[in-house]
Structures are given as C-alpha cells and as structure tokens.
Design an enzyme around this catalytic site. Structure first.
Site, PDB file in Angstrom:
ATOM      1  N   ASP A  62       0.671  -1.519   0.110  1.00 12.62           N
ATOM      2  CA  ASP A  62       0.302  -0.018   0.336  1.00 12.62           C
ATOM      3  C   ASP A  62       1.333   1.261  -0.299  1.00 12.62           C
ATOM      4  O   ASP A  62       1.662   1.609   0.762  1.00 12.62           O
ATOM      5  CB  ASP A  62      -0.694   0.052   1.332  1.00 12.62           C
ATOM      6  CG  ASP A  62      -1.861  -1.106   1.518  1.00 12.62           C
ATOM      7  OD1 ASP A  62      -1.810  -2.105   0.089  1.00 12.62           O
ATOM      8  OD2 ASP A  62      -2.690  -1.414   2.256  1.00 12.62           O
ATOM      9  N   GLU A 303     -11.602  -1.550   0.547  1.00 11.60           N
ATOM     10  CA  GLU A 303     -10.784  -0.822   0.833  1.00 11.60           C
ATOM     11  C   GLU A 303      -9.941   0.629   0.472  1.00 11.60           C
ATOM     12  O   GLU A 303     -10.417   1.527  -0.207  1.00 11.60           O
ATOM     13  CB  GLU A 303      -9.056  -2.378   1.130  1.00 11.60           C
ATOM     14  CG  GLU A 303      -9.504  -3.043   1.168  1.00 11.60           C
ATOM     15  CD  GLU A 303      -8.510  -4.466   1.362  1.00 11.60           C
ATOM     16  OE1 GLU A 303      -7.504  -4.334   2.296  1.00 11.60           O
ATOM     17  OE2 GLU A 303      -8.512  -4.413   0.458  1.00 11.60           O
TER      18      GLU A 303
END
Length: 431
Positions: A62, A303
């Site tokens: 990420d 998400e």
C-alpha cells in the site's frame, strides 16, 4: 442497508454531527452484475514479468503519497515523499527456505501483513525512490501491525499528521504527528513519537470484532469537504451486526434479472465505506457517522476509500478483490468508484457497475491497492505476474502508474507511465 431508527436518533442528537442526516447509498447486486472484466476502458494494461524492483531488502505494498487535506499531492522543498507499508524480505531466514535450501519468496510475501511497518521514500523526480526508513521507531505504535492510512502535510513548517490503522490486538483508527526535514541530500521524517487512538468500530454503524472475528475496520483518509469546510474522514468498515444476521433485501438486490433472486450465502458479505466528522480542523476529536456506501450482499471489502473532487462532483473511490465478492457475483481486483453531487450522497456507481480500473483477466493478481490522485494518475503495487506455465513472479514493488479520465459518471483508461511515477502537483517551500 439503511440505518436503524435508534442509530439515526443518536446521530441527530450528536454534538459534532449537528443536523447531518442521510441514508447510506446501496451498492446493489444488480449494479455489480454489470461489472465487465473485459471492458478495455476500465482494464489496467498488462504488467510485464520483467518488472524492476524498488528494493532487494524490503517488500512494499500500500502506497500513500504525501498530500494536503484537499487531496493535492505535494512535494516539500522539491522532494516528493511517499509512505508505504513495508516488510523485510527474508532470503536467508531458515523459516523461508524450502526443502532444497532455496528462498520461498511466495511464502515470505504471503506472511508480510503480520509484520507490516510504515516506511517512507523520497525522490527529486517523482520516481527513482530512495528508501528513508521507518516512520515510527519500533515500539511507538501500540499494536503489532501498522496498516494503511494517509499522511497529511499540515503547513509550511513541515508538520505532518499521519492517520493510520493500529492493528492486533483489535483495530483502531489512529494519528501520529511528526515533521519533515529536508536538505540537498535528502529527506528525514522525525518526531513521530506520540500515537493517539481516535476511534474503533462501534457495533452500531460498524461491525466489531465481537460481532465478527474477521471484521474489517481500517484505512483512514481525512479530507476537508469543499462545500462546508469541515474535516471528515472516510475509512473501510463492515455494516454492524452479528455475522450472518444481515438481510439481502429489495434494496440490496436492486432490479436483478430473472434467475438472480437467489443470493445463497451473500448475507456474509457486508462491506461499507464509513464516515466520521472531526470537532475542528485539528483532527483531535472525531465522531463516527453512518456509512456513505454499503455493499451488503455484494462484497465484504471496500478498502482504502478516498476522494477526488472534480467538476463539482464527489468521486469516491475504493479498492476490492475478486475473492471478497458475494456468491453469484464476480469482478476483478482493482478500483471501484461512486459519484455524487454532495458528500452525503446519494451516490451512483461509476460506469453503471462501480468498476473503474480492474486487472486484466489473464493477469488477475498483477496489481492492487490503487490510489487515484486528483490529477487522474493512479498508483498501485505489483502483487504477482504470471511467468511460465503455472508459475508467477512476486512483486512487492511499485506498479506502472496509469492515468484515467473522469467524465461525469464514467471513466476511461488513457495512458501508462513508468513504474512508481507519483509526481507532485504542488511544491511547498518550508518557512
């Protein structure tokens, strides 16, 4: 799924929420049935198996560009900065060697989440990233895992608020403040030493660990609403309620075609995009609000939600997986989006289905954890790319950046750039 009457009553009487009152937008099964994995206008270009790797010593996934509260990606004194979830690679660790003594990178990669740490990188070019190290020293974060969030440059003094997720034990939205120091040689992030937990799932709007041991509650993304000037935050959650107790009703079904009324075990997929409001722009006190978008009976994960504000519209993006779709539905790993004219909705699924940018069917796991920036650039990381036969190559590095065009309720893939190309939209000179 709409909010319960008791929850709405609590919201109306809340000191921070004021007169806020809205019903969540439902991402329906009928919407999701329109997902088309073979539409070239919403498909990410193929990633080559000979991709370069940013680091031989750490995995990254990420990626969080440094930005301001309006979403603008910034550099500081000419240095671009990104934060990434990072885990050490273990090529010589006996536990990651196979029976023949060879490094099992696949197992090492699969285990990374349990040792995720927030690290930073800097660059003069918006690529060619230089590793800066950990943001927080070991032991500063109160939990064993540091999961994704958003770094916010607060001012021209170099103060930064890092909103992130404290995970295991539990899961809490947290914030830690530090500062950036630059020189001709590089960048240092300093003084990230005092973590403040802001809130956890409440069990009224958002599912708790007690309600579902595999609950999702993470990924804070704060922003200032361009209309009312208040500080809000979106995050990933699940709709509150005991696991398996949710109903896939008429709203969740939507206008499905004949033969799609039976949803099987879809009641177990209860993803949502959550919202909270801050007492003031300091971001020290927050109140949880109802979800903006619910995906009951559609998908269990929404998400890293985040906004792009453009042409008077609110573009709300999230990422999700093929494997988290409910029974009877499918879609690629990638970006999904919703668009509306007001923060509180109602929202419409982009491209009718919600799909904005998906992995190609022939390489379904090539990239993930996309972040859409206000300039239309989309960054992501490489997960795994097929090679010969059934084999594949693990990434743990930045993927090629792509650009998408937002046009009303539609989006179009337009261009592809270099690996990890994340240019600043604005340079801030420190005072």
């Amino acid at each position: 799924m709409s909010t319960s009457s008791s929850a709405v009553s609590q919201l109306k009487n809340s000191p921070l929420a004021g007169n806020i009152n809205y019903e969540p937008t439902v991402w329906s099964r009928a919407d999701a049935l329109k997902v088309n994995e073979n539409d070239p206008t919403t498909t990410q270009p193929l990633v080559s198996a000979d991709f370069p790797v940013m680091s031989d010593t750490v995995f990254i996934w990420d990626t969080m560009p440094l930005r301001e509260l309006d979403g603008t990606v910034v550099s500081v004194n000419g240095w671009s900065v990104i934060l990434t979830l990072t885990a050490d690679r273990h090529p010589n660790d006996p536990q990651y060697l196979d029976a023949n003594g060879r490094y099992d990178i696949k197992r090492d990669w699969e285990d990374r989440h349990g040792r995720a740490r927030m690290s930073y990188w800097y660059s003069r070019t918006g690529k060619d990233w230089i590793f800066g190290g950990r943001v927080m020293a070991e032991g500063v974060s109160p939990t064993t895992r540091e999961w994704a969030g958003t770094p916010i440059l607060l001012n021209d003094k170099g103060d930064i608020d890092l909103y992130y997720t404290c995970v295991t034990p539990g899961a809490a939205i947290a914030k830690v403040r530090g500062r950036i120091v630059t020189s001709d040689q590089g960048v240092e992030l300093k003084d990230f030493t005092q973590v403040k937990k802001l809130f956890e799932a409440d069990g009224t709007y958002y599912q708790t660990e007690a309600q579902n041991s595999s609950w999702n509650f993470r990924d804070p993304s704060p922003f200032i609403d361009p209309n009312d000037g208040k500080l809000y935050m979106v995050f990933e959650g699940n709709v509150a309620g005991e696991r398996g107790s949710h109903t896939v009703g008429a709203a969740e079904l939507g206008p499905v075609p004949p033969g799609h009324e039976d949803v099987g075990g879809a009641r177990f997929q209860v993803g949502c995009i959550g919202l909270a409001v801050a007492k003031d722009l300091s971001g020290e006190e927050w109140e949880i609000l109802p979800p903006l978008v619910t995906a009951v009976g559609v998908n269990d994960q929404t998400e890293r939600p985040h906004y792009v504000f453009q042409d008077g519209k609110y573009y709300l993006f999230t990422i999700s997986h093929k494997f988290t779709y409910a029974e009877g539905l499918t879609g690629p790993d990638g970006v999904y989006g919703f668009v509306g004219e007001h923060l509180f909705g109602p929202y419409r699924p982009m491209n009718a289905s919600g799909l904005v940018l998906g992995n190609p069917p022939e390489q379904p796991f090539q990239t993930y954890s996309h972040c859409v920036m206000p300039n239309g650039l989309v960054t992501s990381f490489i997960d795994s790319v097929p090679t010969e036969g059934e084999d594949y190559r693990i990434g743990g590095t930045e993927a090629p950046t792509v650009r998408i065009l937002l046009k009303g309720d539609r989006s179009f893939v337009q261009e592809e750039y270099d690996y990890g190309y994340i240019p600043a939209m604005k340079d801030v000179t420190l005072s």
